[in-house]
Write a protein that holds these residues in place. Structure first.
Motif, PDB file in Angstrom:
ATOM      1  N   LEU A 257       0.825  -1.214   0.000  1.00 37.13           N
ATOM      2  CA  LEU A 257       0.000   0.000   0.000  1.00 37.13           C
ATOM      3  C   LEU A 257       0.858   1.263   0.000  1.00 37.13           C
ATOM      4  O   LEU A 257       0.425   2.309  -0.487  1.00 37.13           O
ATOM      5  CB  LEU A 257      -0.936   0.015   1.209  1.00 37.13           C
ATOM      6  N   GLN A 258       2.061   1.161   0.537  1.00 33.52           N
ATOM      7  CA  GLN A 258       2.994   2.294   0.535  1.00 33.52           C
ATOM      8  C   GLN A 258       3.728   2.404  -0.804  1.00 33.52           C
ATOM      9  O   GLN A 258       4.557   3.276  -0.993  1.00 33.52           O
ATOM     10  CB  GLN A 258       4.017   2.145   1.673  1.00 33.52           C
ATOM     11  N   GLY A 259       3.435   1.487  -1.735  1.00 31.76           N
ATOM     12  CA  GLY A 259       4.042   1.529  -3.059  1.00 31.76           C
ATOM     13  C   GLY A 259       5.411   0.885  -3.144  1.00 31.76           C
ATOM     14  O   GLY A 259       6.173   1.146  -4.072  1.00 31.76           O
ATOM     15  N   ILE A 260       5.730   0.019  -2.181  1.00 25.37           N
ATOM     16  CA  ILE A 260       7.038  -0.618  -2.122  1.00 25.37           C
ATOM     17  C   ILE A 260       6.869  -2.121  -2.345  1.00 25.37           C
ATOM     18  O   ILE A 260       6.019  -2.746  -1.704  1.00 25.37           O
ATOM     19  CB  ILE A 260       7.689  -0.353  -0.750  1.00 25.37           C
ATOM     20  N   PRO A 261       7.662  -2.718  -3.234  1.00 25.34           N
ATOM     21  CA  PRO A 261       7.595  -4.170  -3.390  1.00 25.34           C
ATOM     22  C   PRO A 261       7.790  -4.847  -2.030  1.00 25.34           C
ATOM     23  O   PRO A 261       8.728  -4.513  -1.290  1.00 25.34           O
ATOM     24  CB  PRO A 261       8.749  -4.493  -4.341  1.00 25.34           C
ATOM     25  N   SER A 262       6.895  -5.770  -1.696  1.00 27.98           N
ATOM     26  CA  SER A 262       6.896  -6.382  -0.371  1.00 27.98           C
ATOM     27  C   SER A 262       6.618  -7.872  -0.484  1.00 27.98           C
ATOM     28  O   SER A 262       5.722  -8.286  -1.224  1.00 27.98           O
ATOM     29  CB  SER A 262       5.824  -5.726   0.506  1.00 27.98           C
ATOM     30  N   ILE A 263       7.383  -8.644   0.279  1.00 27.92           N
ATOM     31  CA  ILE A 263       7.278 -10.101   0.229  1.00 27.92           C
ATOM     32  C   ILE A 263       7.233 -10.637   1.651  1.00 27.92           C
ATOM     33  O   ILE A 263       8.033 -10.239   2.491  1.00 27.92           O
ATOM     34  CB  ILE A 263       8.484 -10.715  -0.529  1.00 27.92           C
ATOM     35  N   ALA A 264       6.306 -11.552   1.907  1.00 27.15           N
ATOM     36  CA  ALA A 264       6.209 -12.221   3.210  1.00 27.15           C
ATOM     37  C   ALA A 264       6.712 -13.653   3.064  1.00 27.15           C
ATOM     38  O   ALA A 264       6.392 -14.327   2.086  1.00 27.15           O
ATOM     39  CB  ALA A 264       4.767 -12.214   3.698  1.00 27.15           C
ATOM     40  N   LEU A 265       7.477 -14.097   4.042  1.00 25.55           N
ATOM     41  CA  LEU A 265       7.992 -15.462   4.054  1.00 25.55           C
ATOM     42  C   LEU A 265       7.506 -16.172   5.306  1.00 25.55           C
ATOM     43  O   LEU A 265       7.595 -15.621   6.409  1.00 25.55           O
ATOM     44  CB  LEU A 265       9.523 -15.474   4.048  1.00 25.55           C
ATOM     45  N   SER A 266       7.001 -17.385   5.138  1.00 28.56           N
ATOM     46  CA  SER A 266       6.546 -18.200   6.252  1.00 28.56           C
ATOM     47  C   SER A 266       7.168 -19.581   6.146  1.00 28.56           C
ATOM     48  O   SER A 266       7.463 -20.052   5.058  1.00 28.56           O
ATOM     49  CB  SER A 266       5.023 -18.326   6.254  1.00 28.56           C
ATOM     50  N   GLN A 267       7.353 -20.205   7.286  1.00 25.02           N
ATOM     51  CA  GLN A 267       7.958 -21.537   7.345  1.00 25.02           C
ATOM     52  C   GLN A 267       7.060 -22.436   8.170  1.00 25.02           C
ATOM     53  O   GLN A 267       6.899 -22.223   9.372  1.00 25.02           O
ATOM     54  CB  GLN A 267       9.338 -21.451   7.999  1.00 25.02           C
ATOM     55  N   TYR A 268       6.488 -23.430   7.516  1.00 22.40           N
ATOM     56  CA  TYR A 268       5.677 -24.403   8.244  1.00 22.40           C
ATOM     57  C   TYR A 268       6.566 -25.162   9.225  1.00 22.40           C
ATOM     58  O   TYR A 268       7.646 -25.641   8.871  1.00 22.40           O
ATOM     59  CB  TYR A 268       5.014 -25.381   7.270  1.00 22.40           C
ATOM     60  N   LEU A 269       6.125 -25.249  10.458  1.00 25.68           N
ATOM     61  CA  LEU A 269       6.841 -26.020  11.474  1.00 25.68           C
ATOM     62  C   LEU A 269       5.949 -27.190  11.864  1.00 25.68           C
ATOM     63  O   LEU A 269       4.868 -27.003  12.400  1.00 25.68           O
ATOM     64  CB  LEU A 269       7.161 -25.163  12.697  1.00 25.68           C
ATOM     65  N   GLY A 270       6.404 -28.385  11.567  1.00 27.91           N
ATOM     66  CA  GLY A 270       5.635 -29.589  11.855  1.00 27.91           C
ATOM     67  C   GLY A 270       6.498 -30.651  12.492  1.00 27.91           C
ATOM     68  O   GLY A 270       7.638 -30.391  12.888  1.00 27.91           O
ATOM     69  N   PRO A 271       5.985 -31.839  12.592  1.00 26.45           N
ATOM     70  CA  PRO A 271       6.692 -32.905  13.313  1.00 26.45           C
ATOM     71  C   PRO A 271       8.060 -33.255  12.728  1.00 26.45           C
ATOM     72  O   PRO A 271       8.922 -33.736  13.450  1.00 26.45           O
ATOM     73  CB  PRO A 271       5.738 -34.103  13.232  1.00 26.45           C
ATOM     74  N   LEU A 272       8.279 -32.987  11.446  1.00 26.77           N
ATOM     75  CA  LEU A 272       9.561 -33.347  10.837  1.00 26.77           C
ATOM     76  C   LEU A 272      10.644 -32.285  11.016  1.00 26.77           C
ATOM     77  O   LEU A 272      11.820 -32.560  10.828  1.00 26.77           O
ATOM     78  CB  LEU A 272       9.373 -33.650   9.347  1.00 26.77           C
ATOM     79  N   ASN A 273      10.252 -31.048  11.378  1.00 26.65           N
ATOM     80  CA  ASN A 273      11.284 -30.015  11.508  1.00 26.65           C
ATOM     81  C   ASN A 273      11.224 -29.195  12.793  1.00 26.65           C
ATOM     82  O   ASN A 273      12.144 -28.433  13.068  1.00 26.65           O
ATOM     83  CB  ASN A 273      11.257 -29.077  10.299  1.00 26.65           C
ATOM     84  N   ILE A 274      10.188 -29.322  13.579  1.00 28.91           N
ATOM     85  CA  ILE A 274      10.019 -28.472  14.753  1.00 28.91           C
ATOM     86  C   ILE A 274      11.172 -28.605  15.749  1.00 28.91           C
ATOM     87  O   ILE A 274      11.576 -27.639  16.375  1.00 28.91           O
ATOM     88  CB  ILE A 274       8.655 -28.727  15.460  1.00 28.91           C
ATOM     89  N   ASN A 275      11.756 -29.794  15.859  1.00 27.78           N
ATOM     90  CA  ASN A 275      12.842 -30.007  16.818  1.00 27.78           C
ATOM     91  C   ASN A 275      14.208 -30.093  16.157  1.00 27.78           C
ATOM     92  O   ASN A 275      15.180 -30.475  16.805  1.00 27.78           O
ATOM     93  CB  ASN A 275      12.575 -31.276  17.633  1.00 27.78           C
ATOM     94  N   SER A 276      14.302 -29.719  14.887  1.00 29.59           N
ATOM     95  CA  SER A 276      15.589 -29.789  14.201  1.00 29.59           C
ATOM     96  C   SER A 276      16.488 -28.640  14.663  1.00 29.59           C
ATOM     97  O   SER A 276      16.033 -27.680  15.276  1.00 29.59           O
ATOM     98  CB  SER A 276      15.395 -29.748  12.687  1.00 29.59           C
TER      99      SER A 276
END
Length: 164
Positions: free
Chosen positions: A118-137
């Protein structure tokens, strides 16, 4: 390239440290500015603070904590911290959890990126699923750290502007 990084998990969140590593692969340290909530603000969507003041605290070199929501952080970053020379890119995340389907409606991580757009700036959101295979890595954000910069570069190289 000047980059503003933020999140919804708070200034001390491990995902924000990963996001800074990603940003360092896109530009140099002097062009990275961190403006993030002072505490956890997950699930606030694109909420902004209208009825109360938003405190900005400088914590270190180009690092600021905001008593507000992720969208407040973007506004504070663009309109105050980087007022004289706005960022070329806003990165939000790396969120710990998935922001897909209806979760996207509640995501402060996505709310920050929407505010950047909305401010006119290219913007990207990054998310990382945390599940049973990586939560304790050792590094639960390994996928984001490994592929994040490649994905960002692909997005930035695509002509997705309104005039494109």
């Amino acid at each position: 390239m000047r980059i503003l990084i933020t999140n919804d998990d708070g200034i001390n969140a491990p995902g924000l440290k990963i996001l800074k590593k990603i940003a360092l692969l896109l530009t140099d340290e002097d062009n990275i500015f961190t403006v993030a909530p002072s505490s956890e603000r997950s699930g606030v969507g694109h909420c902004i603070s209208l009825a109360s003041p938003v405190m900005i605290t400088k914590l270190g070199h180009q690092t600021f904590s905001v008593e507000g929501n992720p969208a407040d952080c973007v506004i504070a970053g663009v309109k105050h911290v980087l007022k004289e020379s706005p960022p070329d890119l806003i990165l939000s995340g790396v969120n710990r959890g998935n922001n897909s389907a209806e979760n996207a409606l509640y995501s402060g991580t996505l709310g920050a990126a929407m505010e950047g757009a909305l401010q006119g700036i290219p913007s990207i959101a990054l998310s990382q699923y945390l599940g049973p295979l990586n939560i304790n890595s050792d590094n639960p954000f390994e996928a984001a750290e490994t592929y994040g910069v490649e994905v960002i570069r692909k997005i930035l190289s695509a002509d997705i502007s309104p005039d494109g």
